[in-house]
Motif scaffolding. Sequence first.
Motif, PDB file in Angstrom:
ATOM      1  N   GLN A 126       0.818  -1.206  -0.039  1.00  0.00           N
ATOM      2  CA  GLN A 126       0.015   0.118  -0.227  1.00  0.00           C
ATOM      3  C   GLN A 126       0.991   1.342  -0.082  1.00  0.00           C
ATOM      4  O   GLN A 126       2.104   1.092   0.314  1.00  0.00           O
ATOM      5  CB  GLN A 126      -0.916  -0.017   1.224  1.00  0.00           C
ATOM      6  CG  GLN A 126      -1.856  -1.314   1.014  1.00  0.00           C
ATOM      7  CD  GLN A 126      -2.839  -1.201   2.352  1.00  0.00           C
ATOM      8  OE1 GLN A 126      -2.523  -1.027   3.378  1.00  0.00           O
ATOM      9  NE2 GLN A 126      -4.060  -1.505   2.018  1.00  0.00           N
ATOM     10  N   ARG A 127       0.231   2.375  -0.369  1.00  0.00           N
ATOM     11  CA  ARG A 127       1.169   3.601  -0.612  1.00  0.00           C
ATOM     12  C   ARG A 127       1.858   3.823   0.836  1.00  0.00           C
ATOM     13  O   ARG A 127       2.846   4.159   0.801  1.00  0.00           O
ATOM     14  CB  ARG A 127      -0.046   4.866  -0.401  1.00  0.00           C
ATOM     15  CG  ARG A 127       0.546   6.058  -0.415  1.00  0.00           C
ATOM     16  CD  ARG A 127       1.066   6.846  -1.294  1.00  0.00           C
ATOM     17  NE  ARG A 127       1.684   7.939  -1.333  1.00  0.00           N
ATOM     18  CZ  ARG A 127       1.380   9.157  -1.817  1.00  0.00           C
ATOM     19  NH1 ARG A 127       0.081   9.107  -2.624  1.00  0.00           N
ATOM     20  NH2 ARG A 127       1.638  10.437  -1.646  1.00  0.00           N
ATOM     21  N   GLU A 128       1.072   3.689   1.985  1.00  0.00           N
ATOM     22  CA  GLU A 128       1.868   3.937   3.212  1.00  0.00           C
ATOM     23  C   GLU A 128       3.247   3.212   3.591  1.00  0.00           C
ATOM     24  O   GLU A 128       4.287   3.175   4.028  1.00  0.00           O
ATOM     25  CB  GLU A 128       1.111   3.983   4.278  1.00  0.00           C
ATOM     26  CG  GLU A 128       0.358   2.675   4.720  1.00  0.00           C
ATOM     27  CD  GLU A 128      -0.966   2.781   4.275  1.00  0.00           C
ATOM     28  OE1 GLU A 128      -1.926   2.297   5.039  1.00  0.00           O
ATOM     29  OE2 GLU A 128      -1.274   3.126   2.976  1.00  0.00           O
ATOM     30  N   VAL A 138       5.166   1.781   1.030  1.00  0.00           N
ATOM     31  CA  VAL A 138       6.038   2.323   0.039  1.00  0.00           C
ATOM     32  C   VAL A 138       6.543   3.633   0.665  1.00  0.00           C
ATOM     33  O   VAL A 138       7.907   3.767   0.543  1.00  0.00           O
ATOM     34  CB  VAL A 138       5.207   2.599  -1.425  1.00  0.00           C
ATOM     35  CG1 VAL A 138       6.380   3.225  -2.339  1.00  0.00           C
ATOM     36  CG2 VAL A 138       4.899   1.437  -1.873  1.00  0.00           C
ATOM     37  N   GLU A 139       5.881   4.428   1.147  1.00  0.00           N
ATOM     38  CA  GLU A 139       6.434   5.766   1.758  1.00  0.00           C
ATOM     39  C   GLU A 139       7.380   5.153   2.922  1.00  0.00           C
ATOM     40  O   GLU A 139       8.373   6.065   2.825  1.00  0.00           O
ATOM     41  CB  GLU A 139       5.419   6.537   2.546  1.00  0.00           C
ATOM     42  CG  GLU A 139       4.620   7.321   1.528  1.00  0.00           C
ATOM     43  CD  GLU A 139       3.236   7.896   2.201  1.00  0.00           C
ATOM     44  OE1 GLU A 139       3.138   7.745   3.268  1.00  0.00           O
ATOM     45  OE2 GLU A 139       2.221   8.428   1.332  1.00  0.00           O
TER      46      GLU A 139
END
Lengths: 499, 462
Positions: free
Chosen positions: A64-66, A68-69
Amino acid sequence: MPPADCNQSAGRFVASNVMRRLSPDQYNRAVLDVFGDTSSPASAFPAESRKDGYNNQSDAQAAQREHVERWGGAAQAVASKAAGGIITTGCAGQDLAACVPDQLLKIGYRLFRRPLNTEEQQRYQAFYTQNQQTGTPEEALEATLMAMLMSPHFLFVIERGAPIGNGVVQLTGYEVASRLSLTLLGAPPDEALLAKAAAGELDTAEGVGAQARAMLLEQRNTDVVRDFHGQWIGLQEAEKLKLPEGTPPEAALAAKEEVEWFIQDWYKTGTGKLADLFLSPRAWVSKDLATIYGVTAPDQPAQIDLPADQRAGLLTRVMFLGTHSNPAARGEFILRQVLCAPIPAVAVMPPDAPDIVGATTRERFEQHATNPCASACHGQLDPVGFVFENYDAHGVWRATENGKPINAATEIKMGKPDVDGPVDGALGISEKLATSRTVSDCLATHWFQFANARPAEPQDRCSVFQLQEKLATTGGDVRELLIASTQVDSFRFARKEGL
Amino acid sequence: MTMNRLATRRHHQLERRTLLKGAFGVAIALPWLEVFQRSAVAQQTDPLRLQIFIHGNGVHPPEWFPDTVGPDYEIKNSLLPLAPFKSRMLVLGDIGSKSAREDQKNGRSGHTIAGAHLLTCSNTVGGKNGQFDGVGYADSISFDQDLANLIGKDLPIKSINTGYHCAEAASGQMPRSRFSYTGPDQPVTPEHRPQQVFDQLVGFAKPAANDPAAQANAERIRARRKSVFDFVDAELKGTSATLGLEDRARLEEYATHLREVETGVANQVVASCEDLTPPGMVNVIDDSNMPLVAEQMFKMTQYAMQCDLTRVGVFQVRGEQSYADYGKIKDPITAGAGGNHHGISHHPNEQIGAICKMHSKFLADHAARLDAVKEGSGTMLDNTIILYTGAIENGGQHNFNNLPHVLIGGTKVLKGGQSLKFGEGVQSNNDLFITLFQAFGVDKQTFGRPDFVTGVLPGVLA
């Protein structure tokens, strides 16, 4: 009886699986092993989602995006430290043009858990060279290591194997090494295991089995056993534990640690047999916990045997009884988690057990049986839960409630001959469960799910059956169950749709 | 485990906490995402933001819903702390979760499914082997994430999802504590540790404008980082091509987010943000710290929005079936509401009314802080739509007919200062969200299960 078609000549039986990613713990372990980085950067990753009862299921492991961050942040922090160390120490006094590429190969081998192929070697080398044109060698190395740490070959457990027909692949030796180490030790494979993969020692079921047996003699494997049995018995619900009035809050942690200790002791120094999960009186109690158990309080946490007429295995401990504080919750747990029985659907939450002044808990919950709305779901749960009536909502032993003697006798009727019939009290049901084939089969199914990071599908029926047989025929030896799980089709083979 | 082993473990835990505390310097010294240039999307002044606040276990309806409709309604006890914002607030009645009601007909427990339905208005995925309650997560994207994809995808942080005591281990398994979804079966894990939110935000610190050397250095770091992203992106593409369908989809997902993060890095904004205060060490699962954690999370969310790092925030107090003990909070509001929240909620009464009043206070404090920030002709509150909501109506019945939705702020697009009722069974959560999409200038005619969409809520939009 085995399923009729479990015949190896008919091919390999395995359902499709989606790739796992490293858990935060496994990520931390990898950067510790490879770079000596002790900062546990993955503790900043989002907590793992729990799915189908366990927190390691690959269905719940999408990027999910978080993620990857945070992968970016962790990769930079780890790469920056590691690059500095390599330039100033590892390659000190050497020709960087020779040393750095050599280091990249070694690090890539450990991070990707296999050798880099020629094309990868060239690409990473070229990336380092390209970055060196605009920065120092250290900066260039940092960028290259960051790329490795963000690579799917590090973050995910990629299994491509070799096709053997019908959409099934046989895992390579390196892929098997990853599975073995991640499943049995909870950590990426070390140099020695990768060397065995390189030497072809993991290419046969016999080789894998021998390796699994050797690994299970290693002390650290108790982490996985503790994690699995801990989730199975519901340790993640520990925060629900409500202590008796006046008990210091530290007792909650002690109750959780007691169960962790119990599992570890049972597996390491005890029999490691299923029956003792339900029967062993051994306990590790703090002063506060001893008070709840009604035994003489030790000054320091100590190992004791709990009174044999009141307590047996895990189901009689404060942790289980205090987080499942009424007959419905206790009964539901036994049915769902220990017997793998279907739980009645709950259409509308029934009213709480009515408050009746002077009544016992059982009398209040027996009202459910007379209330058609409540009996729809409580009808199966409560009777099983009544066997725990000798313990109050916190797990404190009681012989009477509101001046009336406790009645902990009940009858189980679920259509399973090895558990059905009259049973009296928690000790009675613990004895029954300890020798039940239904319980043994249920635990084997749970381990299949934990080990494969997915629930069993119909195509896995042979693998599941073989695990159940092994656990039953070894007298419930969990170590043998773990080893057997490396021998069934689901371990060395994978189904990959569209490959 | 020997006695020593236990003692060592406790010591180790303490040590790690101390180390974390000391890690601020490191976190600041190694920002991995610096602030650079203002992008087209970020140049928009005073952007409209969304803040959702979710609390579980239902409300005590007589203390929540006003008796009358229109502007001259009386605010009930649970919402009293929000009274200063009455002229910018809408109390909505009769909006139900039709999808949850439908799902409940399948014989599923109210709490378990409620969380998954609230913001998605769709279905739950069946638990895979039926062993664990037979309920999975939601099968489609939630409103906050859908909106964030439209208004926040190119910002450094797509959405900031936080909460009090909402980690997986804290609120149990299953959808009861997961409200946000990036897609089918993909719950967003809210962050419950203020320190982690701080570390993430502090990574966006920018080099001082009067330090050209630091600026130049930052520019070099940025260029190098972009080269890493491009390299990983290429590797993802190359690898995907060699994988089976499911594995390929997983890497494509990674690649999509990687490109978003890369764009976000390039789009970082130089804004005048107040300094961020480190949250310090807090026991984040001790209920007496609930107000503090709520305040810290809201303050950091505000910081992120003020700096335009993100435009979508979600905060949750635990989840459905929360076991919090409000008696531990030293506040007169909840003095008589001690005990297990979930247990109390099965017989909703004044204790539940008080617990909800406490939540309203958390939110009122946040709204007041937003209102203290001037932006253009109004305040930050005027540029923020706050949705205060819960997934079930009443903990005694676990029903979904009249969910407790309140809107605050967003004064340029919402017609605040009124109590509205839409008639029993007419409007649904789906309608609430298409209305809010409209408020954000997004013309979406449908959201969630299309058969439960009736249309935009009348009288809500300015």
